[in-house]
Motif scaffolding. Structure first.
Motif, PDB file in Angstrom:
ATOM      1  N   VAL A 138      13.462  -6.790   5.391  1.00 29.36           N
ATOM      2  CA  VAL A 138      13.321  -7.404   6.723  1.00 29.36           C
ATOM      3  C   VAL A 138      11.996  -8.167   6.722  1.00 29.36           C
ATOM      4  N   GLN A 139      12.088  -9.483   6.893  1.00 29.77           N
ATOM      5  CA  GLN A 139      10.902 -10.341   6.788  1.00 29.77           C
ATOM      6  C   GLN A 139      10.731 -11.146   8.069  1.00 29.77           C
ATOM      7  N   ASP A 140       9.454 -11.359   8.477  1.00 25.82           N
ATOM      8  CA  ASP A 140       9.164 -12.207   9.626  1.00 25.82           C
ATOM      9  C   ASP A 140       7.915 -13.035   9.330  1.00 25.82           C
ATOM     10  N   GLY A 190      12.282   5.186   0.341  1.00 26.95           N
ATOM     11  CA  GLY A 190      11.661   5.029   1.653  1.00 26.95           C
ATOM     12  C   GLY A 190      11.270   3.581   1.919  1.00 26.95           C
ATOM     13  N   LEU A 191      10.217   3.391   2.723  1.00 28.21           N
ATOM     14  CA  LEU A 191       9.787   2.055   3.146  1.00 28.21           C
ATOM     15  C   LEU A 191       8.549   1.618   2.374  1.00 28.21           C
ATOM     16  N   MET A 192       8.500   0.314   2.077  1.00 31.44           N
ATOM     17  CA  MET A 192       7.310  -0.338   1.515  1.00 31.44           C
ATOM     18  C   MET A 192       6.980  -1.523   2.410  1.00 31.44           C
ATOM     19  N   ILE A 193       5.703  -1.733   2.682  1.00 31.44           N
ATOM     20  CA  ILE A 193       5.272  -2.758   3.645  1.00 31.44           C
ATOM     21  C   ILE A 193       4.242  -3.673   3.006  1.00 31.44           C
ATOM     22  N   GLU A 194       4.473  -4.977   3.149  1.00 30.53           N
ATOM     23  CA  GLU A 194       3.504  -6.008   2.764  1.00 30.53           C
ATOM     24  C   GLU A 194       3.246  -6.869   3.998  1.00 30.53           C
ATOM     25  N   SER A 195       1.976  -7.192   4.246  1.00 28.12           N
ATOM     26  CA  SER A 195       1.655  -7.988   5.432  1.00 28.12           C
ATOM     27  C   SER A 195       0.358  -8.727   5.214  1.00 28.12           C
ATOM     28  N   GLU A 196       0.242  -9.871   5.864  1.00 27.22           N
ATOM     29  CA  GLU A 196      -1.002 -10.653   5.872  1.00 27.22           C
ATOM     30  C   GLU A 196      -1.182 -11.195   7.265  1.00 27.22           C
ATOM     31  N   GLY A 243      -1.575 -13.169  10.407  1.00 27.92           N
ATOM     32  CA  GLY A 243      -1.319 -14.564  10.742  1.00 27.92           C
ATOM     33  C   GLY A 243      -0.178 -15.182   9.954  1.00 27.92           C
ATOM     34  N   LEU A 244       0.312 -14.503   8.876  1.00 26.53           N
ATOM     35  CA  LEU A 244       1.369 -15.075   8.038  1.00 26.53           C
ATOM     36  C   LEU A 244       2.669 -14.284   8.092  1.00 26.53           C
ATOM     37  N   GLY A 245       2.641 -13.043   8.568  1.00 22.81           N
ATOM     38  CA  GLY A 245       3.885 -12.305   8.713  1.00 22.81           C
ATOM     39  C   GLY A 245       3.891 -10.990   7.950  1.00 22.81           C
ATOM     40  N   THR A 246       5.032 -10.299   8.033  1.00 25.53           N
ATOM     41  CA  THR A 246       5.183  -8.967   7.458  1.00 25.53           C
ATOM     42  C   THR A 246       6.538  -8.870   6.756  1.00 25.53           C
ATOM     43  N   THR A 247       6.555  -8.151   5.630  1.00 27.39           N
ATOM     44  CA  THR A 247       7.789  -7.890   4.898  1.00 27.39           C
ATOM     45  C   THR A 247       7.935  -6.380   4.736  1.00 27.39           C
ATOM     46  N   ILE A 248       9.042  -5.817   5.273  1.00 24.12           N
ATOM     47  CA  ILE A 248       9.323  -4.389   5.167  1.00 24.12           C
ATOM     48  C   ILE A 248      10.525  -4.230   4.228  1.00 24.12           C
TER      49      ILE A 248
END
Length: 612
Positions: A530-532, A586-592, A594-599
């Motif tokens: 799930v990406q935004d 389980g879940l892994m999260i990447e985020s920056e 101002g640029l968005g988040t990827t779960i």
């Protein structure tokens, strides 16, 4: 002999430690306190000088603004450009200026003594406030020449400690600036305003610098324009001190004046350029420090004496039980296991004697007690593991039955019927979507949940949110068709989309925003992504969330704003997946930010275990 020797040694060591400690504390306290107090007093005086300078600037700027209406007046400009030989024009312009220009200024600023305009043509218009002192005779050409030399060419105002009445120079400040007429491109006249400084005396005279402390005001030329009335104050500021102060920008300076060592603290005014100086005798400034020094010495001496007496008594009281215990240990070396008989004590030595007696009488029982204690510990660990397993089961069941009231579903069906009867399409859509979500949630016996099932659940959620937010919400799904039947844990995809709407787009989705759902197989894993492109998270906040995931906490605390309150939440989803498939998923999260988040949701590929 041993008792006495040990007592003396204990007392000697105690005395050294106490003396060094008290000396170090006393010296450090006195040095630090005196330094801090000196700095604080100097800072307080400097701050007072800055406040005085600021109040003075406000007072003078208020009068400086009074000249704006005069320099832009048409009669004044025409007066500067008139023919100096035209007596009628001079009379007419003088009358207009004295009648229409000067009186309003006098009315607003009663402390103004004189207002006058001198032209390059040698003509002058002068008026005093309420004709209280009479208009003095003045050499217009000489006055113009002196004022022209003292004022800047750019038209800015300047402050002069002078007056057209020489006997009143000490009580007057002249604000002067160059002005120009209607047709001239360069200044061809000077506007001057003489102001009574009685109000400034009130500002300057309110400062209390203690006994022997004085305040002075020095202009740009090194002239002392204000000093207290005491004769000592005149002596405490000799010309040599003024010269030293004029050579420094601001700060403090120690000088010997009138046989007294004094601290001079100087602050410069940004507007007037005057120097505000406070002069304080160092002896008066350091009087509190001397009090601290004497108090420290007396208190330290008394404390040292009391501490030495206590140290001697402590040393003597500790030697006797040690000697008795030593004799008992000598008996033990000979094989005589006798208890040490001594008066009951509640300190460490008493504990040592009781422990020795217990060791002598129950050594074998101690070994058995150790074995029993180890068995109890292992049994406790097994019980704790069983309790943890039962807790996980209870947590799992609580999550599975989190939304289970059937009557709510039946109520929604009734609301839907009413909405259909009243032809309310929006309510019908919302109730149908909500009913679908409830039906999907309470089907506890559903064993196989696919990606397609979860996507339909997300679609129902978005339908409800569209009506709640009154805007279209679109999610981009780019999952390959052959992955739609891959198995998932129930109620895990919708919370991720809800988390995006809650935190990635807190102000709502705007053009250019997107939520993208993707899936792929990677070796023996099935990944749902799930990406935004929303607001993202800071590194600190992302690291905090990752630590939560590593700890396998079932849900976040109330103070954690990285979780979705009121729903299943990220941590809930993460733990549900682990309870079904194991700790490696389980879940892994990447985020920056101002640029968005990827779960990324990591699941096993081609799993056939029972799903919830």
């Amino acid at each position: 002999m041993m008792k006495r020797s040990l007592s003396i040694r204990l007392f000697f060591h105690f005395a050294i430690v106490i003396t060094l400690s008290l000396s170090a504390i006393g010296v450090f306290t006195y040095t630090y306190a005196s330094t801090e107090m000196n700095d604080q007093l100097a800072d307080n005086i400097a701050q007072t000088m800055r406040n005085t300078a600021y109040q003075t600037d406000l007072y003078l700027q208020n009068y400086d603004r009074a000249t704006y209406s005069i320099l832009s007046n048409g009669s004044v400009k025409q007066f500067l450009d008139m023919n100096p030989e035209d007596s009628y024009a001079y009379y007419e312009y003088s009358r207009q200026i004295k009648t229409n220009v000067f009186p309003p200024v006098f009315m607003l600023y009663p402390q103004i003594k004189f207002l006058y305009v001198i032209g390059e043509n040698g003509r002058v218009v002068i008026d005093d406030n309420q004709n209280s002192a009479g208009i003095p005779d003045m050499d217009a050409a000489l006055q113009y020449k002196e004022l022209l030399a003292a004022t800047p060419a750019n038209g800015e105002s300047t402050l002069l400690t002078r007056s057209i009445r020489s006997e009143q120079s000490a009580n007057v400040i002249t604000i002067a600036r160059r002005i120009r007429g209607v047709s001239s491109y360069t200044p061809n006249g000077v506007l001057a305003m003489e102001v009574n400084v009685l109000e400034l005396d009130k500002i300057w005279g309110e400062l209390d610098l203690g006994k022997g402390g004085y305040q002075y005001v020095i202009d740009q030329n090194g002239t002392v324009i204000y000093t207290p009335g005491e004769a000592e104050a005149q002596t405490a500021m000799p010309s040599s001190s003024v010269n030293r102060l004029m050579q420094m920008e601001a700060g403090s300076l120690e000088l010997n004046t009138d046989g007294t060592k004094r601290l001079f603290i100087s602050e410069l005014s940004d507007y007037s350029g005057w120097r505000f100086v406070a002069s304080v005798p160092l002896e008066e400034l350091q009087r509190p420090i001397a009090t601290i020094r004497s108090t420290t010495l007396w208190v330290g001496a008394g404390t040292l004496l009391a501490a030495l007496v206590v140290a001697y008594r402590i040393g003597a009281s500790q030697v006797e039980p040690i000697r008795v215990l030593m004799n008992g240990m000598r008996q033990t070396e000979k094989g005589i296991w006798n208890k040490v008989e001594m008066k009951e004590r509640r300190d460490e030595i008493g504990v040592l004697i009781r422990s020795y007696n217990l060791m002598v009488s129950r050594l074998s029982d101690m070994i058995e007690s150790v074995y029993e204690s180890e068995l109890r510990r292992q049994k406790s660990e097994i019980e704790l593991q069983q309790e943890a397993l039962e807790r996980h089961r209870a947590e799992f069941q609580a999550l599975q039955l989190q939304i289970n009231p059937h009557f709510l579903y039946n109520t929604l069906e009734t609301i839907k019927c009413y909405a259909v009867v009243q032809d309310s399409e929006e309510i019908t859509q919302m109730v149908e979507s909500m009913a679908h979500m409830l039906r999907y949630s309470i089907q506890t016996n559903l064993e196989e949940i696919t990606v397609a099932n979860e996507l339909k659940h997300v679609l129902a959620y978005l339908s409800i949110m569209k009506h709640r937010m009154d805007r279209e919400l679109e999610v981009e799904v780019i999952i390959a068709p052959d992955l739609l039947l891959e198995k998932m844990v129930r109620l895990t995809l919708q919370p991720l989309v809800e988390n995006v709407l809650q935190h990635a787009f807190p102000q709502g989705m705007e053009p250019g925003h997107f939520i993208r759902i993707d899936a792929r197989r990677l070796e023996d894993r099935f990944l749902v992504i799930v990406q935004d492109n929303g607001m993202g998270m800071s590194e600190e906040r992302l690291e905090k969330l990752r630590r939560r995931l590593e700890l396998n906490r079932l849900a976040g605390e109330d103070s954690d704003d990285v979780y979705h309150r009121g729903g299943i939440g990220l941590m809930n989803v993460h733990r549900r997946i682990q309870l079904v498939f194991g700790e490696m998923y389980g879940l892994m999260i990447e985020s920056e930010q101002g640029l968005g988040t990827t779960i990324t949701m990591a699941l096993p590929a081609d799993q056939h275990s029972k799903r919830i």
